[in-house]
Motif scaffolding. Structure first.
Motif, PDB file in Angstrom:
ATOM      1  N   TYR A 162      24.701  37.040  70.391  1.00 34.27           N
ATOM      2  CA  TYR A 162      24.191  35.834  71.037  1.00 34.27           C
ATOM      3  C   TYR A 162      23.669  36.214  72.422  1.00 34.27           C
ATOM      4  N   ARG A 163      22.472  35.752  72.726  1.00 42.18           N
ATOM      5  CA  ARG A 163      21.817  36.125  73.968  1.00 42.18           C
ATOM      6  C   ARG A 163      22.299  35.313  75.161  1.00 42.18           C
ATOM      7  N   SER A 164      22.851  34.136  74.922  1.00 37.97           N
ATOM      8  CA  SER A 164      23.293  33.290  76.029  1.00 37.97           C
ATOM      9  C   SER A 164      24.498  32.476  75.588  1.00 37.97           C
ATOM     10  N   ASP A 198      24.647  29.283  75.684  1.00 32.70           N
ATOM     11  CA  ASP A 198      24.170  28.129  74.911  1.00 32.70           C
ATOM     12  C   ASP A 198      24.025  28.490  73.438  1.00 32.70           C
ATOM     13  N   ASP A 199      23.556  29.714  73.173  1.00 31.58           N
ATOM     14  CA  ASP A 199      23.448  30.152  71.777  1.00 31.58           C
ATOM     15  C   ASP A 199      24.826  30.200  71.121  1.00 31.58           C
ATOM     16  N   GLN A 246      26.027  26.701  70.401  1.00 25.50           N
ATOM     17  CA  GLN A 246      25.342  26.164  69.229  1.00 25.50           C
ATOM     18  C   GLN A 246      25.937  26.734  67.946  1.00 25.50           C
ATOM     19  N   ALA A 247      26.288  28.018  67.974  1.00 23.79           N
ATOM     20  CA  ALA A 247      26.899  28.640  66.798  1.00 23.79           C
ATOM     21  C   ALA A 247      28.267  28.022  66.505  1.00 23.79           C
TER      22      ALA A 247
END
Length: 606
Positions: free
Chosen positions: A94-96, A98-99, A102-103
């Motif tokens: 995950y790059r951030s 927030d990602d 969301q996951a």
């Protein structure tokens, strides 16, 4: 976790609630799970393991008996967290953040869907509120907010109390600053002198104000800290045989117990054993002849044994009583603090008083011990028969019984060893010196194995043979050994009784009493001299004024901080009360009876 205000988050990874290992550990701290939130992790891996819908029901809503308590939130939470790191590296999934969030949300939706498929129905609202990290977070936020709201009404009284305490502390600092002048400081010092001596005297006379569990010592503790009474044999007297040995004492009571133990130990100490070699070595050679003098031999042995035996006890008694006296200082300080009479902040002055007391106790104990050593030296240097031979009647009885049973065979002739009747029946009015001379003659005759009558009747040849076999050849007969031993016992016991009485009397008169009648005068003279020479160093006025100024500034800052907190929480409390009033009004307006009354009034107006 032991803090009662903390919330415990218990993470479990199991399919069977009866085998939950983490919960067992948590229950050691929180047996009822009343402040524990149980969370079942890795839900996404557990769902495929259930074969029937009933298994899922039991897992989502376990019976209360299975959970071993009433946990916080009434039932467990179930979460799944996707694997993978957050970051910009090649290994990151995950790059951030927030990602990743969301996951987590997508995983939560997938878990709900999978559970509904296993159950064959939709999840209830109660069941849905326990699934996912978002549900757990919402529950924790609401719980913390509720606890915060419940604590606000209690925080305001605590702040009020803290504000009053800080205000009082600031007033005390201002009072101390105003009293930093020469006259008031001298008055403080003199007043503390009197109060300290009052507490000191109270401890010696007896008091129960100081808690024994904090300041008292059992006899075993006293031996460890102040030293034990150990004789030349290296053995200690059993502490259980001493009165009040198990009680935690201090002050005069502890002093009395130590002196009682000294009497028990020393008073019951027997004369060490005597060897034949010691008797022969003690005979020595006179300055005018090389014959034996058994009276002198007994004196030499007795005083040597007594000196080696009793001198260590004297040093041990001094150390023990000094330890007890020094313990009076911290107990007196406690009593002063308890009564609000302690000079807090005047550390230099207090150290001076403490140093004066300790130095006085040490010097007084040393002087008292030297006086006792003089007595011990005198009584073991020269034997005075009227002093050392306390039990003269017992010695005579021993010699009479000994002479009646002992038969000396000299040259094949049995010679009676009976004592002269005029010596045994001597009246009390006879001269003491004459008694001593007759007793010496009696002992020498017994040592030679003959009596006065037989010596007159014995021929000159027989007398020469006797002298040659005993007096000149130093052949130690059993009768001579027994007589020397009896004399040594008498002299040793006389020295012991005198030493015991003298040591106890001198330590009472020259160690205990000076604390009461001599130390107050010396302490007052020392303080008055210091007041006149350099008052600033006695109270350290410069540093004290600087320290009080710093404390005043810190207290003023603390007072302002508490005031701001009071205002803030008062506003919060006011707002909470307002919200609750509005909520009650809204509930009241939606009450059916109120609604019916409103409808009736409307119809009437129409």
């Amino acid at each position: 976790m032991q803090h009662k205000e903390f919330i415990i988050l218990c993470l479990e990874d199991c399919n069977d609630w009866s085998n939950a290992t983490t919960r067992r550990i948590v229950m050691q701290i929180d047996p009822e799970l009343s402040r524990t939130i149980v969370v079942s992790t890795k839900l996404d891996t557990k769902i495929p393991q259930f074969a029937r819908a009933s298994d899922v029901d039991v897992f989502l809503s376990p019976p209360a008996c299975t959970l071993d308590g009433f946990m916080l939130g009434d039932s467990p939470f179930f979460t799944s967290v996707p694997s993978g790191r957050v970051g910009s590296g090649q290994e990151s999934v995950y790059r951030s953040n927030d990602d990743f969030k969301q996951a987590i949300y997508l995983r939560e939706m997938e878990d709900v869907t999978a559970l509904e498929e296993k159950l064959g129905r939709s999840l209830s609202t109660q069941e849905r509120s326990r699934i996912g990290v978002s549900s757990l977070r919402l529950f924790l936020e609401e719980l913390l907010q509720k606890r915060y709201m419940d604590s606000v009404p209690m925080i305001i009284p605590l702040l009020e109390k803290e504000y009053r305490s800080t205000t009082r502390k600031l007033s005390e600092i201002n009072l101390e600053l105003s009293s930093l002048d020469v006259v008031k400081l001298k008055e403080k010092g003199r007043a503390f002198h009197d109060l300290f001596l009052t507490k000191l005297s109270l401890l010696l006379k007896g008091t129960v104000v100081a808690p024994p569990d904090k300041f008292g010592e059992t006899l075993q503790d006293e031996r460890v800290n102040g030293g034990a009474f150990i004789g030349s044999d290296g053995l200690q007297f059993p502490h259980k045989l001493i009165p009040n040995a198990g009680m935690r004492l201090y002050g005069g009571a502890q002093y009395h117990r130590a002196m009682a133990e000294f009497r028990f130990v020393v008073g019951g100490f027997k004369c060490p054993s005597i060897t034949r070699e010691e008797i022969v070595n003690a005979c020595g050679v006179e300055d005018i002849h090389d014959g034996t003098n058994y009276s002198r031999t007994a004196c030499v042995i007795a005083v040597a044994k007594a000196r080696d035996t009793f001198e260590p006890f004297l040093h041990q008694l001094g150390n023990r009583l000094l330890h007890i006296l020094k313990r009076l200082l911290p107990i007196s300080v406690y009593l002063l603090q308890k009564d609000g009479e302690y000079l807090s902040g005047h550390e230099v002055f207090l150290k001076r008083v403490a140093s004066a007391f300790n130095n006085f106790a040490e010097s007084t104990e040393r002087s008292c011990r030297e006086k006792c050593m003089e007595d011990l030296t005198s009584t073991t240097r020269y034997v005075t028969w009227s002093l050392h031979n306390k039990n003269r009647a017992g010695l005579r009885q021993f010699l009479d019984s000994f002479s009646g049973s002992e038969q000396s065979i000299v040259g094949g002739i049995s010679v009676s060893a009976n004592l002269p009747q005029d010596l045994s029946s001597e009246s009390p009015g006879n001269d003491k010196q004459d008694t001593k001379s007759k007793l010496d003659i009696k002992l020498n005759h017994l040592a030679l194995g003959i009596d006065s009558n037989s010596s007159i009747q014995t021929t000159e040849t027989r007398l020469a043979d006797l002298l040659d076999s005993t007096l000149w050849n130093r052949r130690l007969a059993s009768s001579s050994e027994r007589i020397v031993y009896a004399l040594v016992q008498q002299i040793f016991h006389g020295i012991r009784e005198y030493f015991l009485a003298s040591a106890e009397l001198k330590f009472n008169c020259f160690l205990l009493m000076p604390v009461v009648d001599k130390f107050p005068v010396l302490l007052r003279e020392d303080l008055e001299s210091a007041f006149e020479d350099d008052l600033d160093n006695v109270f350290d006025i410069t540093n004290l004024r600087h320290s009080l100024g710093r404390r005043k500034r810190e207290t003023e800052i603390e007072l302002k901080r508490i005031q701001r907190l009071k205002e803030k929480f008062r506003q919060i409390h006011k707002q909470l009360n307002s919200n609750q009033a509005m909520l009650r009004a809204v509930r009241h307006s939606h009450h059916p009876r109120h609604c019916r009354r409103s409808v009736d009034s409307t119809s009437t107006s129409w």
